[in-house]
Design a protein around this motif. Structure first.
Motif, PDB file in Angstrom:
ATOM      1  N   TYR A 133      -8.460 -50.483 -44.439  1.00  0.00           N
ATOM      2  CA  TYR A 133      -8.395 -49.427 -43.419  1.00  0.00           C
ATOM      3  C   TYR A 133      -9.369 -48.299 -43.786  1.00  0.00           C
ATOM      4  O   TYR A 133      -9.349 -47.787 -44.906  1.00  0.00           O
ATOM      5  N   TYR A 134     -10.210 -47.935 -42.820  1.00  0.00           N
ATOM      6  CA  TYR A 134     -11.204 -46.886 -43.026  1.00  0.00           C
ATOM      7  C   TYR A 134     -10.609 -45.558 -42.557  1.00  0.00           C
ATOM      8  O   TYR A 134     -10.532 -45.289 -41.365  1.00  0.00           O
ATOM      9  N   TYR A 135     -10.157 -44.751 -43.508  1.00  0.00           N
ATOM     10  CA  TYR A 135      -9.530 -43.468 -43.184  1.00  0.00           C
ATOM     11  C   TYR A 135     -10.593 -42.376 -43.067  1.00  0.00           C
ATOM     12  O   TYR A 135     -11.361 -42.146 -43.995  1.00  0.00           O
ATOM     13  N   LYS A 136     -10.582 -41.690 -41.923  1.00  0.00           N
ATOM     14  CA  LYS A 136     -11.560 -40.653 -41.629  1.00  0.00           C
ATOM     15  C   LYS A 136     -10.825 -39.381 -41.206  1.00  0.00           C
ATOM     16  O   LYS A 136      -9.640 -39.439 -40.823  1.00  0.00           O
ATOM     17  N   PRO A 137     -11.492 -38.233 -41.232  1.00  0.00           N
ATOM     18  CA  PRO A 137     -10.844 -37.002 -40.761  1.00  0.00           C
ATOM     19  C   PRO A 137     -10.301 -37.126 -39.344  1.00  0.00           C
ATOM     20  O   PRO A 137      -9.273 -36.517 -39.019  1.00  0.00           O
ATOM     21  N   SER A 138     -10.954 -37.923 -38.512  1.00  0.00           N
ATOM     22  CA  SER A 138     -10.483 -38.097 -37.136  1.00  0.00           C
ATOM     23  C   SER A 138      -9.141 -38.816 -37.060  1.00  0.00           C
ATOM     24  O   SER A 138      -8.483 -38.822 -36.016  1.00  0.00           O
ATOM     25  N   ASP A 139      -8.716 -39.433 -38.170  1.00  0.00           N
ATOM     26  CA  ASP A 139      -7.414 -40.095 -38.219  1.00  0.00           C
ATOM     27  C   ASP A 139      -6.279 -39.122 -38.549  1.00  0.00           C
ATOM     28  O   ASP A 139      -5.118 -39.539 -38.645  1.00  0.00           O
ATOM     29  N   ILE A 140      -6.623 -37.857 -38.747  1.00  0.00           N
ATOM     30  CA  ILE A 140      -5.630 -36.851 -39.134  1.00  0.00           C
ATOM     31  C   ILE A 140      -5.493 -35.831 -38.009  1.00  0.00           C
ATOM     32  O   ILE A 140      -6.490 -35.243 -37.556  1.00  0.00           O
ATOM     33  N   GLN A 141      -4.277 -35.626 -37.557  1.00  0.00           N
ATOM     34  CA  GLN A 141      -4.034 -34.621 -36.528  1.00  0.00           C
ATOM     35  C   GLN A 141      -4.218 -33.229 -37.123  1.00  0.00           C
ATOM     36  O   GLN A 141      -3.672 -32.909 -38.176  1.00  0.00           O
ATOM     37  N   ASP A 142      -5.013 -32.407 -36.460  1.00  0.00           N
ATOM     38  CA  ASP A 142      -5.308 -31.050 -36.929  1.00  0.00           C
ATOM     39  C   ASP A 142      -5.747 -31.043 -38.392  1.00  0.00           C
ATOM     40  O   ASP A 142      -5.082 -30.442 -39.260  1.00  0.00           O
ATOM     41  N   PRO A 143      -6.873 -31.676 -38.700  1.00  0.00           N
ATOM     42  CA  PRO A 143      -7.339 -31.693 -40.096  1.00  0.00           C
ATOM     43  C   PRO A 143      -7.548 -30.278 -40.611  1.00  0.00           C
ATOM     44  O   PRO A 143      -8.020 -29.401 -39.882  1.00  0.00           O
ATOM     45  N   PRO A 144      -7.186 -30.040 -41.879  1.00  0.00           N
ATOM     46  CA  PRO A 144      -7.183 -28.670 -42.409  1.00  0.00           C
ATOM     47  C   PRO A 144      -8.523 -28.156 -42.909  1.00  0.00           C
ATOM     48  O   PRO A 144      -8.594 -27.043 -43.431  1.00  0.00           O
ATOM     49  N   TRP A 145      -9.592 -28.959 -42.788  1.00  0.00           N
ATOM     50  CA  TRP A 145     -10.849 -28.575 -43.412  1.00  0.00           C
ATOM     51  C   TRP A 145     -11.840 -28.034 -42.380  1.00  0.00           C
ATOM     52  O   TRP A 145     -11.936 -28.525 -41.256  1.00  0.00           O
ATOM     53  N   GLY A 146     -12.611 -27.054 -42.815  1.00  0.00           N
ATOM     54  CA  GLY A 146     -13.682 -26.552 -41.969  1.00  0.00           C
ATOM     55  C   GLY A 146     -14.997 -27.238 -42.254  1.00  0.00           C
ATOM     56  O   GLY A 146     -15.903 -27.246 -41.421  1.00  0.00           O
ATOM     57  N   SER A 147     -15.110 -27.834 -43.437  1.00  0.00           N
ATOM     58  CA  SER A 147     -16.341 -28.519 -43.828  1.00  0.00           C
ATOM     59  C   SER A 147     -16.210 -30.018 -43.589  1.00  0.00           C
ATOM     60  O   SER A 147     -15.113 -30.544 -43.373  1.00  0.00           O
ATOM     61  N   LYS A 148     -17.354 -30.712 -43.643  1.00  0.00           N
ATOM     62  CA  LYS A 148     -17.362 -32.147 -43.400  1.00  0.00           C
ATOM     63  C   LYS A 148     -16.699 -32.880 -44.557  1.00  0.00           C
ATOM     64  O   LYS A 148     -16.958 -32.607 -45.724  1.00  0.00           O
ATOM     65  N   MET A 149     -15.869 -33.841 -44.201  1.00  0.00           N
ATOM     66  CA  MET A 149     -15.223 -34.691 -45.197  1.00  0.00           C
ATOM     67  C   MET A 149     -15.577 -36.137 -44.883  1.00  0.00           C
ATOM     68  O   MET A 149     -15.515 -36.570 -43.727  1.00  0.00           O
ATOM     69  N   ASN A 186      -2.280 -50.417 -42.188  1.00  0.00           N
ATOM     70  CA  ASN A 186      -2.293 -48.961 -42.303  1.00  0.00           C
ATOM     71  C   ASN A 186      -1.384 -48.561 -43.459  1.00  0.00           C
ATOM     72  O   ASN A 186      -0.216 -48.233 -43.273  1.00  0.00           O
ATOM     73  N   CYS A 187      -1.943 -48.609 -44.663  1.00  0.00           N
ATOM     74  CA  CYS A 187      -1.134 -48.421 -45.863  1.00  0.00           C
ATOM     75  C   CYS A 187      -1.037 -46.960 -46.307  1.00  0.00           C
ATOM     76  O   CYS A 187      -0.283 -46.639 -47.228  1.00  0.00           O
ATOM     77  N   VAL A 188      -1.797 -46.059 -45.678  1.00  0.00           N
ATOM     78  CA  VAL A 188      -1.688 -44.620 -45.943  1.00  0.00           C
ATOM     79  C   VAL A 188      -1.337 -43.988 -44.606  1.00  0.00           C
ATOM     80  O   VAL A 188      -2.201 -43.460 -43.901  1.00  0.00           O
ATOM     81  N   SER A 189      -0.075 -44.052 -44.239  1.00  0.00           N
ATOM     82  CA  SER A 189       0.310 -43.775 -42.864  1.00  0.00           C
ATOM     83  C   SER A 189       0.625 -42.318 -42.555  1.00  0.00           C
ATOM     84  O   SER A 189       0.431 -41.861 -41.424  1.00  0.00           O
ATOM     85  N   SER A 190       1.098 -41.566 -43.521  1.00  0.00           N
ATOM     86  CA  SER A 190       1.504 -40.194 -43.213  1.00  0.00           C
ATOM     87  C   SER A 190       0.305 -39.242 -43.219  1.00  0.00           C
ATOM     88  O   SER A 190      -0.700 -39.474 -43.901  1.00  0.00           O
ATOM     89  N   ARG A 191       0.434 -38.171 -42.451  1.00  0.00           N
ATOM     90  CA  ARG A 191      -0.617 -37.159 -42.397  1.00  0.00           C
ATOM     91  C   ARG A 191      -0.857 -36.556 -43.778  1.00  0.00           C
ATOM     92  O   ARG A 191      -2.006 -36.373 -44.203  1.00  0.00           O
ATOM     93  N   GLU A 192       0.211 -36.272 -44.499  1.00  0.00           N
ATOM     94  CA  GLU A 192       0.093 -35.651 -45.817  1.00  0.00           C
ATOM     95  C   GLU A 192      -0.650 -36.566 -46.795  1.00  0.00           C
ATOM     96  O   GLU A 192      -1.507 -36.112 -47.569  1.00  0.00           O
ATOM     97  N   ALA A 193      -0.327 -37.849 -46.740  1.00  0.00           N
ATOM     98  CA  ALA A 193      -0.981 -38.788 -47.661  1.00  0.00           C
ATOM     99  C   ALA A 193      -2.451 -38.959 -47.316  1.00  0.00           C
ATOM    100  O   ALA A 193      -3.298 -39.090 -48.213  1.00  0.00           O
ATOM    101  N   ARG A 194      -2.784 -38.948 -46.038  1.00  0.00           N
ATOM    102  CA  ARG A 194      -4.188 -39.077 -45.637  1.00  0.00           C
ATOM    103  C   ARG A 194      -4.989 -37.851 -46.057  1.00  0.00           C
ATOM    104  O   ARG A 194      -6.135 -37.975 -46.498  1.00  0.00           O
ATOM    105  N   ILE A 195      -4.382 -36.680 -45.930  1.00  0.00           N
ATOM    106  CA  ILE A 195      -5.051 -35.463 -46.383  1.00  0.00           C
ATOM    107  C   ILE A 195      -5.289 -35.537 -47.888  1.00  0.00           C
ATOM    108  O   ILE A 195      -6.382 -35.236 -48.388  1.00  0.00           O
ATOM    109  N   GLU A 196      -4.267 -35.962 -48.616  1.00  0.00           N
ATOM    110  CA  GLU A 196      -4.407 -36.096 -50.075  1.00  0.00           C
ATOM    111  C   GLU A 196      -5.510 -37.090 -50.424  1.00  0.00           C
ATOM    112  O   GLU A 196      -6.322 -36.843 -51.324  1.00  0.00           O
ATOM    113  N   LEU A 197      -5.553 -38.211 -49.720  1.00  0.00           N
ATOM    114  CA  LEU A 197      -6.571 -39.229 -49.977  1.00  0.00           C
ATOM    115  C   LEU A 197      -7.971 -38.667 -49.791  1.00  0.00           C
ATOM    116  O   LEU A 197      -8.838 -38.809 -50.678  1.00  0.00           O
ATOM    117  N   LEU A 198      -8.223 -38.045 -48.654  1.00  0.00           N
ATOM    118  CA  LEU A 198      -9.575 -37.557 -48.376  1.00  0.00           C
ATOM    119  C   LEU A 198      -9.953 -36.401 -49.298  1.00  0.00           C
ATOM    120  O   LEU A 198     -11.123 -36.269 -49.672  1.00  0.00           O
TER     121      LEU A 198
END
Length: 258
Positions: A133-149, A186-198
Motif C-alpha cells: 500500500y502506497y501511503y501518501k498525505p492525500s490518504d490522511i484527512q486534514d493532514p497536519p503538515w504545511g510542507s511537502k511530505m 491497508n495495513c496502516v489504517s488509522s489516521r494517527e498511524a498514517r501520520i506517524e508513518l509519514l
C-alpha cells in the motif's frame, strides 16, 4: 497476441514467480492500464492498457540468498553499484530461463530518463499490483503538515523491510478483463498511524523506524543493516573489511540505500 488469464498465470507468471521466490523476491502481476491510470501523463508507459506487467520486490532474505554469494564469487570488482548489478543479473537470468521465447522489457528502479525522471514510478506500480500500500498525505484527512511530505509503501507482511526492484513488461501479452485488480492490504489504517508513518519516513528516515510501523515477519539481518546503513561512498571499504574487495578497488564502490 491475446492470452487467457489461466495461460498467463500457469505458464508465464507462476514459473517465474517460483524461480524468483526461491531467491528472495516476490512477483505481482498488473496491467499497464492500471498503472497509467494513477500516474501523470509524463510517467505513463507506452503499451496497450491490457498489456501484462510484473512488479518485482526484494525481501530481506535476498541479501543472504543472492547478494552475499554474488560477492563471494568476486563479481563486484570494478562495479560502481554491486547490489544493482547483482539484482539485474539475477532477474535477467530468471526471465531468460523462464520466458525464453517471450519478449520482455525490463526496467529497474534506479534507471532514469534523460530528463532525470525515473523510468517508472515504483511505488505506484507496487500499489496497483496489490503488492504494497502506497501511503501518501492525500490518504490522511486534514493532514497536519504545511510542507511537502513524501509517501511510502508498506508491505502487509514485511512492513518497510523490502525494496521495489523492477518492472517487467511482457510485450504482446494482453490479459483483458480476465486479470482482475486486487487492492493492496491497508495495513496502516488509522489516521494517527498514517501520520506517524509519514513523519517517521520523512523526518527521521535514517533510523529506519518507519519500517516497523506494523509487526513484520522478516527484517534485515545484522550484516544487511550494516551494508545499507553505511554511506554509499564508504561501502567499498566495508566490502574490503568483509573480504570481498581488494584494497585498490575500494574507492570505486558506491551504491544507493535500499
Amino acid at each position: 497476441m491475446a492470452t487467457s488469464c489461466d495461460t498467463v498465470v500457469n505458464v508465464v507468471i507462476q514459473p517465474l514467480r517460483e524461480s524468483l521466490n526461491t531467491l528472495g523476491f516476490e512477483v505481482y502481476p498488473l496491467k499497464i492500464g492500471w498503472y497509467n491510470a494513477v500516474v501523470s501523463q509524463a510517467h505513463q508507459l507506452q503499451y496497450s492498457a491490457d498489456t501484462l506487467a510484473l512488479v518485482v520486490l526484494s525481501t530481506p532474505s535476498m541479501f543472504e540468498k543472492v547478494f552475499l554469494p554474488f560477492l563471494q564469487k568476486g563479481c563486484c570488482g570494478g562495479v560502481s553499484d554491486p547490489i544493482d548489478k547483482c539484482i539485474a543479473q539475477t532477474i535477467k537470468s530468471c526471465v531468460s530461463e523462464c520466458l525464453p521465447d517471450q519478449s520482455v522489457d525490463i526496467t529497474f528502479d534506479y534507471e532514469m530518463l534523460p530528463s532525470r525522471k525515473p523510468k517508472f514510478l515504483a511505488q505506484s506500480a507496487a500499489h496497483v499490483a496489490g503488492a504494497a500500500y502506497y501511503y501518501k498525505p492525500s490518504d490522511i484527512q486534514d493532514p497536519p503538515w504545511g510542507s511537502k511530505m513524501f509517501g511510502v509503501c508498506i508491505h502487509p507482511r514485511l512492513g518497510g523491510w523490502f525494496a521495489i526492484r523492477a518492472l517487467l513488461v511482457l510485450k504482446g501479452v494482453e490479459v483483458g478483463k480476465a486479470l482482475q485488480q486486487v487492492a493492496p492490504p491497508n495495513c496502516v489504517s488509522s489516521r494517527e498511524a498514517r501520520i506517524e508513518l509519514l513523519e517517521r519516513f520523512n523526518l527521521c528516515w535514517h533510523d529506519w523506524t518507519y519500517r516497523d510501523i506494523i509487526p513484520t515477519e522478516e527484517c534485515y539481518s545484522t550484516k544487511q543493516r550494516e551494508y545499507f546503513i553505511t554511506p554509499p561512498a564508504k561501502r567499498g571499504e566495508l566490502l574490503r573489511r568483509w573480504g570481498f574487495l581488494p584494497e585498490a578497488e575500494t574507492e570505486t564502490q558506491t551504491s544507493t540505500s535500499k
